[in-house]
Design a protein around this motif. Structure first.
Motif, short mmCIF file in Angstrom:
data_model
loop_
_atom_site.label_atom_id
_atom_site.label_comp_id
_atom_site.label_asym_id
_atom_site.label_seq_id
_atom_site.Cartn_x
_atom_site.Cartn_y
_atom_site.Cartn_z
N GLU A 26 0.84 -1.21 0.00
CA GLU A 26 0.00 0.00 0.00
C GLU A 26 0.87 1.25 0.00
N GLN A 27 0.59 2.13 -0.92
CA GLN A 27 1.27 3.42 -0.92
C GLN A 27 0.83 4.20 0.31
N GLY A 28 1.75 4.87 0.96
CA GLY A 28 1.40 5.66 2.14
C GLY A 28 1.35 4.86 3.42
N THR A 29 1.70 3.56 3.37
CA THR A 29 1.76 2.74 4.57
C THR A 29 3.18 2.23 4.76
N VAL A 30 3.67 2.26 5.99
CA VAL A 30 4.98 1.69 6.29
C VAL A 30 4.79 0.63 7.38
N VAL A 31 5.41 -0.54 7.18
CA VAL A 31 5.35 -1.63 8.13
C VAL A 31 6.67 -1.64 8.90
N VAL A 32 6.61 -1.62 10.23
CA VAL A 32 7.83 -1.52 11.04
C VAL A 32 7.93 -2.69 12.01
N ASN A 33 9.12 -3.28 12.07
CA ASN A 33 9.42 -4.42 12.93
C ASN A 33 10.17 -3.90 14.16
N ALA A 34 9.68 -4.25 15.35
CA ALA A 34 10.29 -3.78 16.61
C ALA A 34 11.30 -4.78 17.18
N LEU A 35 11.51 -5.91 16.51
CA LEU A 35 12.51 -6.87 16.98
C LEU A 35 13.92 -6.35 16.70
N GLY A 36 14.92 -7.01 17.27
CA GLY A 36 16.31 -6.62 17.07
C GLY A 36 16.76 -6.81 15.63
N PRO A 37 17.81 -6.09 15.21
CA PRO A 37 18.25 -6.13 13.81
C PRO A 37 18.66 -7.51 13.31
N GLN A 38 19.24 -8.34 14.18
CA GLN A 38 19.65 -9.68 13.75
C GLN A 38 18.44 -10.54 13.39
N PHE A 39 17.38 -10.39 14.17
CA PHE A 39 16.15 -11.13 13.88
C PHE A 39 15.45 -10.55 12.65
N HIS A 40 15.49 -9.22 12.53
CA HIS A 40 14.87 -8.56 11.38
C HIS A 40 15.50 -9.06 10.08
N ARG A 41 16.80 -9.22 10.10
CA ARG A 41 17.51 -9.63 8.88
C ARG A 41 17.53 -11.16 8.71
N GLY A 42 17.01 -11.88 9.68
CA GLY A 42 16.97 -13.33 9.58
C GLY A 42 18.32 -13.99 9.76
N LEU A 43 19.20 -13.32 10.51
CA LEU A 43 20.57 -13.82 10.71
C LEU A 43 20.69 -14.76 11.89
N GLU A 44 19.63 -14.85 12.70
CA GLU A 44 19.64 -15.75 13.85
C GLU A 44 18.40 -16.63 13.80
N PRO A 45 18.49 -17.86 14.33
CA PRO A 45 17.30 -18.72 14.36
C PRO A 45 16.17 -18.02 15.11
N SER A 46 14.95 -18.24 14.65
CA SER A 46 13.79 -17.62 15.28
C SER A 46 13.00 -18.65 16.06
N ARG A 47 12.61 -18.29 17.27
CA ARG A 47 11.78 -19.21 18.05
C ARG A 47 10.35 -19.27 17.51
N TYR A 48 10.06 -18.38 16.57
CA TYR A 48 8.70 -18.34 16.03
C TYR A 48 8.51 -19.23 14.81
N GLY A 49 9.61 -19.68 14.19
CA GLY A 49 9.52 -20.48 12.97
C GLY A 49 10.54 -20.00 11.97
N ARG A 50 10.10 -19.71 10.74
CA ARG A 50 11.04 -19.25 9.70
C ARG A 50 11.71 -17.94 10.13
N PRO A 51 13.04 -17.84 9.98
CA PRO A 51 13.70 -16.57 10.29
C PRO A 51 13.38 -15.53 9.22
N GLY A 52 13.43 -14.27 9.61
CA GLY A 52 13.20 -13.20 8.65
C GLY A 52 12.11 -12.24 9.10
N ARG A 53 11.58 -11.51 8.12
CA ARG A 53 10.65 -10.40 8.41
C ARG A 53 9.51 -10.36 7.41
N VAL A 54 8.51 -9.59 7.74
CA VAL A 54 7.45 -9.28 6.78
C VAL A 54 8.10 -8.52 5.63
N PRO A 55 7.93 -8.97 4.37
CA PRO A 55 8.59 -8.33 3.24
C PRO A 55 8.37 -6.82 3.19
#
Length: 291
Positions: A177-206
């Protein structure tokens, strides 16, 4: 007692502690490792033990997962139905006229989660204690021990406001959506998927950007950073007042730190993806981004 737009200092709280109508709550929860083989990312342990070891005089204790979350899902801390919340807040003595102050230990995120929930219910006389119990203790202020004495039950009637919570489908739509920004409040390592995630697949909302909740706090006092510093962090990620903001984290808790500060800064088009990575990472039908 609205504090500064929902924030109250330790000195301001100390000055009103004796007020009969004040409703003061410790909201702390601890995330403990789940047993081997469990599908849960963690165990949600109410902070009643630390409350009883020492709390601000007169405070009551709120159990977020036990009383104020949807018990009909494996996801933790999901917003329950309105009737459950009205009954739970009423049991703890919150009426529509009560001034409410919320605090937690180690991080304000448990207090800001309750602030977000109450605000979504149309309740406005609510403030978060800046620095929580950590700053209160650092300043050598009085503590009380033992179980909560509680408050006289009251009647709480919600006036729910739309737009405070979105689901995975609305969050996916928001990514394009134009005019919408999605922001992740987790730490940068989790945001970038560089560490295993306890939630499942590592990474972020695209397409989501990253403003870690931890970077918005003073590491020693647990107080919020100055607003100018917070605003610079948000603007550096393209989060400006003309945008709609969808915030997420692991379980819909630390994202409320970002939302609280954005509210302080005068942003008014704010929403929370309640399921967050606890839901997104497990759903292979949803895209995920790393790097």
């Amino acid at each position: 007692m609205s504090g500064r737009n929902g924030l109250v200092s330790t000195a301001e709280l100390a000055a009103i502690l004796g007020q009969a109508d004040l409703r003061l709550f410790d909201c702390t929860t601890y995330l403990e490792p789940a047993p081997e083989g469990s599908s849960l990312p963690y165990l949600a342990v109410p902070g009643r033990h630390t409350f009883e070891a020492g709390h601000i005089p007169g405070a009551d204790f709120l159990d977020l997962q036990g009383e104020f979350s949807d018990s009909n899902t494996t996801l933790r801390f999901m917003m329950p139905d309105i009737g459950q919340l009205e009954a739970a807040f009423g049991r703890h003595g919150v009426s529509n006229e009560s001034p409410v102050v919320l605090y937690s230990i180690g991080t304000p995120m448990w207090a800001t989660r309750f602030w977000w929930m109450l605000t979504s219910l149309g309740f406005e006389n609510v403030a978060v204690l800046d620095g929580g119990l950590d700053k209160w203790k650092l300043e050598g202020r009085a503590l009380e021990t033992g179980p909560a004495k509680g408050y006289q039950p009251a009647t709480f009637t919600a006036k729910p406001k739309p737009g405070f919570f979105v689901d995975k489908h609305q969050t996916l739509a928001a990514t394009s959506e134009q005019g919408t920004v999605v922001v992740n409040a987790l730490g940068p390592q989790f945001h970038r998927g560089l560490e295993p995630s306890r939630y499942g697949r590592p990474g972020r909302v695209p397409g989501s950007c990253n403003v870690s909740a931890a970077t918005l706090l003073d590491p020693q006092t647990k107080a919020f950073v100055p607003l100018a510093e917070a605003e610079a962090k948000f603007k550096a990620q393209g989060i400006t007042k003309d945008k709609r903001v969808v915030a997420y984290c692991g379980g819909g808790i630390s994202a409320t730190v970002d939302l609280f500060l954005l509210h302080q800064l005068g942003y008014d088009n704010l929403t929370l993806y309640d399921g967050s990575m606890g839901e997104w990472a497990k759903d292979t039908a949803l895209p995920i981004e790393t790097g």
